[in-house]
Scaffold this active site. Sequence first.
Site, mmCIF file in Angstrom:
data_model
loop_
_atom_site.group_PDB
_atom_site.id
_atom_site.type_symbol
_atom_site.label_atom_id
_atom_site.label_comp_id
_atom_site.label_asym_id
_atom_site.label_seq_id
_atom_site.Cartn_x
_atom_site.Cartn_y
_atom_site.Cartn_z
ATOM 1 C CG ASP A 61 71.338 -78.970 41.090
ATOM 2 O OD1 ASP A 61 72.411 -79.130 41.695
ATOM 3 O OD2 ASP A 61 70.511 -79.882 40.913
ATOM 4 C CG ASP A 86 64.746 -82.107 40.952
ATOM 5 O OD1 ASP A 86 63.676 -81.661 40.522
ATOM 6 O OD2 ASP A 86 65.735 -82.288 40.220
ATOM 7 N NE ARG A 117 69.851 -81.788 45.588
ATOM 8 C CZ ARG A 117 70.355 -81.220 44.495
ATOM 9 N NH1 ARG A 117 69.551 -80.730 43.581
ATOM 10 N NH2 ARG A 117 71.648 -81.178 44.313
ATOM 11 N N GLY A 147 76.472 -90.245 34.992
ATOM 12 C CA GLY A 147 77.061 -89.801 36.251
ATOM 13 C C GLY A 147 78.191 -88.796 36.106
HETATM 14 P P1 AMP Z 1 68.956 -81.654 36.832
HETATM 15 O O1 AMP Z 1 68.018 -81.356 35.719
HETATM 16 O O2 AMP Z 1 70.403 -81.386 36.520
HETATM 17 O O3 AMP Z 1 68.555 -81.021 38.109
HETATM 18 O O4 AMP Z 1 68.925 -83.216 37.066
HETATM 19 C C1 AMP Z 1 67.756 -83.935 37.311
HETATM 20 C C2 AMP Z 1 68.103 -85.333 37.701
HETATM 21 O O5 AMP Z 1 68.869 -85.975 36.680
HETATM 22 C C3 AMP Z 1 68.912 -85.467 38.976
HETATM 23 O O6 AMP Z 1 68.477 -86.618 39.629
HETATM 24 C C4 AMP Z 1 70.317 -85.624 38.462
HETATM 25 O O7 AMP Z 1 71.152 -86.290 39.373
HETATM 26 C C5 AMP Z 1 70.113 -86.458 37.211
HETATM 27 N N1 AMP Z 1 71.170 -86.285 36.228
HETATM 28 C C6 AMP Z 1 71.425 -85.204 35.452
HETATM 29 N N2 AMP Z 1 72.486 -85.421 34.670
HETATM 30 C C7 AMP Z 1 72.939 -86.663 34.936
HETATM 31 C C8 AMP Z 1 74.016 -87.483 34.454
HETATM 32 N N3 AMP Z 1 74.857 -87.053 33.520
HETATM 33 N N4 AMP Z 1 74.148 -88.712 34.977
HETATM 34 C C9 AMP Z 1 73.320 -89.161 35.917
HETATM 35 N N5 AMP Z 1 72.298 -88.448 36.414
HETATM 36 C C10 AMP Z 1 72.097 -87.227 35.929
HETATM 37 MG MG MG Z 2 69.302 -81.018 39.845
#
Ligand code: AMP
Ligand code: MG
Length: 530
Positions: free
Chosen positions: A281, A271, A201, A137
């Site tokens: 993002d 997403d 999204r 998180g």
């Molecule tokens: P992203 O590739 O950054 O678009 O993330 C894809 C998914 O992974 C989304 O649901 C994000 O909220 C989750 N996510 C990415 N990094 C973290 C993290 N450090 N902790 C929790 N969830 C994460």
């Molecule tokens: Mg994302």
Amino acid sequence: MDGLVFDNRFTRELPADPETAVFPRQVTGACYSRVKPAGASRPRLIAHAEEVSELLDLSLDPTDAGEFARVFSGTRILEGMDPVATCYGGHQFGVWAGQLGDGRAINLGEVVNGRGERWVLQLKGAGPTPYARKGDGFAVLRSSVREFLCSEAMHHLGVPSTRALSLVSTGDSVMRDMLYDGNLKMEPGAVVCRVAPSFTRFGHFEIFASRRDFDTLRHLADHTIRTDFPHLGEPSPEVYAEWFAEVCRTTAEMVVHWMRVGFVHGVMNTDNMSILGLTIDYGPYGWLEGFDPDWTPNTTDAAGRRYRFGNQPHVAHWNLGQLGNALLPLVGEAGPLEEGLATYARTFDAEWGEMMLRKLGLDTFRKGEDESLFTELHAVLQAVETDMTIFFRRLADVGTQEAAAGGEPDGELPAPLRDAYYDPEVVSGRFRADILAWLGRYRARVRQEGTPDPVRRTRMNQVNPKYVLRNYLAQMAIDRAEQDDFTLVSELLDLLRAPYDEQPEREEYAAKRPEWARHRVGCSMLSCSS
Ligand code: AMP
Ligand code: MG
């Protein structure tokens, strides 16, 4: 913090997850879960975009930086805030991934400013939520610097984007495996406060459609139309289709802007696609240095190169197809949605032609002739390593009138363009002949329209930026920030406020990538943990 007026329509109108404890789970029948940000042990304001505070009617008294850092790290919750993480799914790298959701994003609430505009405040990296799955998180400083700077740079370039209000370091450490190769490292944590009219999204609709939860799907679609697309009128099957067509149009416009400035998003999963056509993002994104349609900054994408520069228009179309599928239960028939997708192709083609015309300082599109002018330009830009930003910026300085055209010694490249090449040695022989042939056609084309060079130059400089957030510049700002020196973050924020202006005292930031950055992690290779 006076002046923030909250009106949390999303949480008021849409169904909530009844569970409020934070543990990883599937959340069904709800659009969001209430969460409490983790809070930072030593929040400190590193950088702040004043223009964004103004959007919120928020005045930051410098003596109040401590309070600001507490609020925008999620350490202190203000009256009127209602922190939540939202539920969404998505297609990642072309494959349905099920529920994803805000794993490390927390919406604090919706601010309505004095002009009646609605702005959602969202913290990124403020702690785990029910959607965190295996993640913690949190966010690290390097990825937060990248998100903060690029959001604002994109906005000032005229590219639709979510905005960034602030960058706060938390004083806490976060463990990361930067390249997913087993090398764990403790890194400084940070939180960015992002601001947008909505963070909804494509994946927000896909998740309910995939679960056949058509009630919640409709609820969210109606809310979105009434809040963000009120000009479309009351929701109905026709209005859902019109709305989809509008999303197709704005998405096409956004991607054309990316192609104009040389931006590669790096992880265009559904997403990460905004319903408002905003760039959202900022993770493993990058900027083209050498013009190479096959380039992707994302190491996770290195094998398939799905998210390479030149494939972005196609991926956006594919992603819209997934959104269209999710909306089918609301529209009832495929025809109107297929129409919407056709709007994407039409808008993209028209806007792309217009954009190329403007990048070249031309006025009126001549089918056939200009199409081949563009195609041949793309061929010469790829034939040898040519810095995209410098090439287009300097092309404005190349004379096109008969006298100017005869100004260089026979067979020489016009002086303004020489800096655009990474290896001056290669500008010879066959390549030099090709680029000169193209320039000859270009000059003739400009003369045919009769635009005087100074007018063309002014026009071109309004669409071809001088300054972009070059990958190595972001990395230099990060290197210094990790040593507790945030001056380059502020300097780049300020530089990128006026990317089309000549800023003679800052010429160095317009330089092409230095050799040390060619293969350095963070400059040419980024992972999703970026
Ligand atoms: P992203 O590739 O950054 O678009 O993330 C894809 C998914 O992974 C989304 O649901 C994000 O909220 C989750 N996510 C990415 N990094 C973290 C993290 N450090 N902790 C929790 N969830 C994460
Ligand atoms: Mg994302």
